[in-house]
Design an enzyme around this catalytic site. Structure first.
Site, PDB file in Angstrom:
ATOM      1  N   HIS A 129       0.810  -1.223   0.000  1.00 28.11           N
ATOM      2  CA  HIS A 129       0.000   0.000   0.000  1.00 28.11           C
ATOM      3  C   HIS A 129       0.843   1.274   0.000  1.00 28.11           C
ATOM      4  O   HIS A 129       1.902   1.344   0.598  1.00 28.11           O
ATOM      5  CB  HIS A 129      -0.931   0.000   1.214  1.00 28.11           C
ATOM      6  CG  HIS A 129      -0.204  -0.092   2.535  1.00 28.11           C
ATOM      7  ND1 HIS A 129       0.286   0.997   3.203  1.00 28.11           N
ATOM      8  CD2 HIS A 129       0.110  -1.170   3.302  1.00 28.11           C
ATOM      9  CE1 HIS A 129       0.861   0.614   4.330  1.00 28.11           C
ATOM     10  NE2 HIS A 129       0.771  -0.709   4.406  1.00 28.11           N
ATOM     11  N   ASP A 130       0.357   2.251  -0.734  1.00 29.27           N
ATOM     12  CA  ASP A 130       0.897   3.616  -0.749  1.00 29.27           C
ATOM     13  C   ASP A 130       2.281   3.722  -1.389  1.00 29.27           C
ATOM     14  O   ASP A 130       2.932   4.758  -1.267  1.00 29.27           O
ATOM     15  CB  ASP A 130       0.941   4.213   0.663  1.00 29.27           C
ATOM     16  CG  ASP A 130      -0.430   4.220   1.323  1.00 29.27           C
ATOM     17  OD1 ASP A 130      -1.319   4.921   0.821  1.00 29.27           O
ATOM     18  OD2 ASP A 130      -0.617   3.500   2.325  1.00 29.27           O
ATOM     19  N   GLY A 147       5.095  -1.058   2.704  1.00 31.47           N
ATOM     20  CA  GLY A 147       4.263   0.109   2.479  1.00 31.47           C
ATOM     21  C   GLY A 147       5.033   1.408   2.411  1.00 31.47           C
ATOM     22  O   GLY A 147       6.107   1.560   2.992  1.00 31.47           O
TER      23      GLY A 147
END
Length: 267
Positions: A129-130, A147
């Protein structure tokens, strides 16, 4: 599948399951048993193989090649995630091979996982994520990003390598096989696997392949020696890089990276 969701010349296998809200562009091909979820957009000319799962919100650009069993746009593997709207954005002309997993962003991490253009994500790659991935990057088999990682253009990650959360890797870097990166890697630097990744020169061979001439490479080597081999503190090295950057855009890029770095620099 509603007929309005797909361009008339899209080729969709009858066993594929496509949410009525998905938008399928011209000349898209979707293979057998693939599942395209709600709020997914797939750009023109993209080929989705069999048994692929794409969850939304996800936007995929044009002329990508997505191999069987890839999983894109799944929710982030983050305990803080509470179901807020986040997305995955993938650019154009990417190759995404078997069993690649790319997750959406998180609410407190910018909301977006982003992959640029012309990248190769080989089998079993994971992008968490991200993450923000640039262009012309190669992720070799089994490499992984935790992440909030940033990966600059033209970076190569070798097989079984990994980058710790919140780290930045600069453009044209090379991460060696099995190398675990736990700090920020400046542009052009080559990392080797020695318990934890350590700088081992610049990626001179990669730079030559990309058209860097001898003076440019010499300036980068000089900057590397200043940063890593001159026995200087990072602050002292930065002062010398400021002077060197006046005559080199590449050294200026290294200096800008150092100024953006929020974690310890790879040393």
């Amino acid at each position: 599948m509603s007929a309005s969701t797909a361009a008339s010349d899209a080729v969709i296998h009858p066993t594929a399951v496509i949410d009525p809200s998905a938008v399928i562009g011209e000349r898209v091909s979707i293979g057998a048993y693939s599942v395209i979820g709600a709020d997914v957009q797939i750009g023109a000319g993209t080929v989705v193989g069999p048994h692929v799962v794409i969850e939304g919100p996800t936007r995929i650009g044009c002329d990508n090649r997505i191999s069987q069993f890839a999983s894109l746009g799944g929710p982030p593997q983050d305990k803080k995630f509470a179901g807020e709207r986040t997305e995955l954005v993938i650019g154009d002309r990417n190759l995404i091979r078997e069993f690649v997993t790319v997750n959406r962003g998180t609410g407190d991490g910018g909301h977006v996982t982003r992959i640029g253009n012309d990248n190769w994500l080989l089998a079993y790659v994971h992008v968490a994520h991200d993450c923000q991935v640039g262009n012309n990057v190669v992720f070799s088999n089994y490499s992984a990003l935790a992440g909030h990682v940033e990966i600059g253009d033209w970076t190569i990650m070798s097989g079984y390598s990994g980058v710790h959360q919140f780290c930045k890797v600069g453009a044209h870097a090379f991460i060696g096989m099995g190398c675990l990166v736990g700090s920020d890697v400046p542009p052009f630097v080559m990392m080797a696997n020695e318990q934890h990744g350590r700088p081992r020169g610049i990626n001179s061979e990669g730079l030559k392949r990309r058209g860097f001439d001898a003076p440019r490479i010499s300036a980068i080597k000089r900057a590397y020696r200043t940063l890593y081999m001159a026995g200087l503190s990072q602050a002292e090295a930065r002062e010398q890089l400021v002077a060197q950057a006046k005559d080199s855009d590449d050294v200026r890029a290294m200096l800008e990276f150092l100024d953006r770095s929020e974690r310890a620099l790879a040393r």
